[in-house]
Design a protein around this motif. Structure first.
Motif, short mmCIF file in Angstrom:
data_model
loop_
_atom_site.label_atom_id
_atom_site.label_comp_id
_atom_site.label_asym_id
_atom_site.label_seq_id
_atom_site.Cartn_x
_atom_site.Cartn_y
_atom_site.Cartn_z
N SER A 183 11.14 -26.70 -1.01
CA SER A 183 11.86 -26.94 0.24
C SER A 183 12.84 -25.83 0.58
O SER A 183 13.13 -25.58 1.75
N ASN A 184 13.33 -25.15 -0.44
CA ASN A 184 14.46 -24.24 -0.20
C ASN A 184 14.10 -22.75 -0.14
O ASN A 184 14.94 -21.91 -0.40
N LEU A 185 12.88 -22.44 0.19
CA LEU A 185 12.49 -21.03 0.24
C LEU A 185 13.17 -20.36 1.45
O LEU A 185 12.92 -20.76 2.59
N PRO A 186 14.03 -19.35 1.20
CA PRO A 186 14.72 -18.71 2.32
C PRO A 186 13.72 -18.13 3.32
O PRO A 186 12.66 -17.63 2.93
N HIS A 187 14.06 -18.19 4.63
CA HIS A 187 13.15 -17.75 5.69
C HIS A 187 12.79 -16.27 5.60
O HIS A 187 11.68 -15.87 5.94
N LYS A 188 13.74 -15.45 5.16
CA LYS A 188 13.52 -14.01 5.15
C LYS A 188 12.45 -13.59 4.14
O LYS A 188 12.00 -12.45 4.14
N ILE A 189 12.03 -14.51 3.27
CA ILE A 189 11.08 -14.12 2.21
C ILE A 189 9.64 -14.13 2.73
O ILE A 189 9.20 -15.09 3.36
N LYS A 190 8.94 -13.03 2.46
CA LYS A 190 7.53 -12.92 2.87
C LYS A 190 6.70 -13.79 1.93
O LYS A 190 6.64 -13.55 0.72
N CYS A 191 6.08 -14.81 2.50
CA CYS A 191 5.37 -15.79 1.68
C CYS A 191 3.92 -15.90 2.14
O CYS A 191 3.65 -16.13 3.32
N ILE A 192 2.98 -15.71 1.22
CA ILE A 192 1.56 -15.77 1.55
C ILE A 192 0.93 -16.98 0.85
O ILE A 192 1.06 -17.12 -0.37
#
Lengths: 252, 252
Positions: A57-66
């Protein structure tokens, strides 16, 4: 879906040569990845399965996530039981040593530790006892090796590792040097100073001769039984614990 | 030359089922095999290459020794770099506990330790600090597992392992029970008695609830950093070291 090139790029980072070339290393597992995200490390990319993503739930928005399929994830994971999340993280470039900060602490220096499990355990245990900096000889196993990273259980995110030529480093440090040796004063009778360098040697050969010559205090762990030696991560544990004891009981 | 049946018999002992069936386990390496030969263990057979045999000047005559070719030896060895010597050794049958002897010592009780490397390191470290008996719950990994034996570096020859149902054992012991827990009195402020049982729990779940209820002293290792936990072999090391320190500095 990940391309073949993406998969082969990620798995290439299991090898030191490619980690060095790209300046990236791999961290796997929800807990460890979150610890690195909330540390000073810079995250390059996070790969996760849709199922694992729902737990994050807490993955910061700025992180590039694939997001990847389960089958693609199995191809990039080096774990026998993949946890559905893997991050590529930037290997910190070794900034100039902040001597003022370093000289106020106990730090650890490792002289050619070879076993990834030993280095991982040393990092995890040192961090438990509040050690913030570990200096490794150039010949020490790479701390960004996947096995080391897994063995630290996330502690690598909170300890700074420095790879350096140890002899000039310890000379320049002007700190008190404690060496773990088979012959020396008992660790239980050693009054540790408030700051200092704890030097641990290679699994088979111990501390190299040139470094032994620089040591101020040869410190030994008394043997009661008949074992020929202690594992180096075990010996480091005993140093960290005894220094912590002396600090916490106000002896230093 | 070894027959196919001999090779398959020896390698079958890498599995617990066959160790139990035949009452035998495997030790490899010159140093470790010699340590077992000079211990209370009963040697069944030693297999060695001609080259390694020339290095073994002190092999007692009564020992049944079979010379094998290098290629046969590779087939029976479980090591990536075989050392040319392998012994089949009888697993001790667990005699009745000598309570009079046990109650005069510090002993270790392991509640479901799962990792062979952890158990091996615990045995090696405990032996360094003079611990002579380790009691394992039935669910603890088999100490005669090849990986455990190798990790003990010969120390298994000098420590007695007992597999038992821990709850009746600790009740019957009438000894002071120290449990390694995340909440408890600091180990550095705990005055250990001259004798006692140090109880260490499973890697993931700690000490089981039924055993915690029996503990006299909940003892914790103070955390200075932020690591969530310590490896169980590391935690056992800290207990062994602190008890040794208190003994050697005449506090107990």
């Amino acid at each position: 879906m990940l391309s073949k090139a993406q998969i082969s790029f990620i798995t290439s980072l299991q090898h030191k040569k490619f980690r060095k070339q790209h300046g990236l290393f791999i961290v796997e597992g929800i807990k460890s990845v979150l610890e690195f995200i909330h540390s000073a490390y810079v995250i390059d990319t996070v790969y996760t399965t849709a199922e694992t993503l729902t737990k994050m739930s807490n993955l910061p928005h700025k992180i590039k996530c694939i997001t990847t399929s389960e089958s693609d994830f199995k191809k990039i994971s080096s774990l026998t039981s993949p946890q559905g999340i893997l991050a590529l993280i930037k290997i910190p470039t070794d900034d100039a040593v902040n001597w003022e900060e370093i000289r106020q602490q106990h730090i650890i220096a490792l002289d050619n530790i070879q076993d990834p499990g030993n280095l991982g355990t040393i990092i995890r245990t040192a961090e438990w006892f509040g050690i913030k900096h570990i200096f490794c000889s150039i010949g020490t196993v790479d701390a960004y090796n996947t096995k080391v990273v897994q063995a630290t259980m996330g502690s690598l995110s909170r300890v700074q590792l420095h790879y350096t030529d140890l002899i000039p480093f310890i000379k320049q440090s002007k700190m008190t040097l404690y060496g773990a040796l088979l012959e020396g004063k008992s660790i239980y009778q050693t009054n540790f100073q408030k700051t200092g360098v704890i030097i641990m040697g290679n699994e088979g050969n111990g501390i190299s001769k040139e470094i032994i010559e620089q040591i101020n205090h040869a410190v030994t762990i008394p043997r009661i039984g008949e074992a020929e030696s202690l594992n180096v991560a075990v010996a480091t544990t005993i140093f960290c614990s005894e220094i912590a004891r002396q600090k916490l009981t106000n002896n230093i």
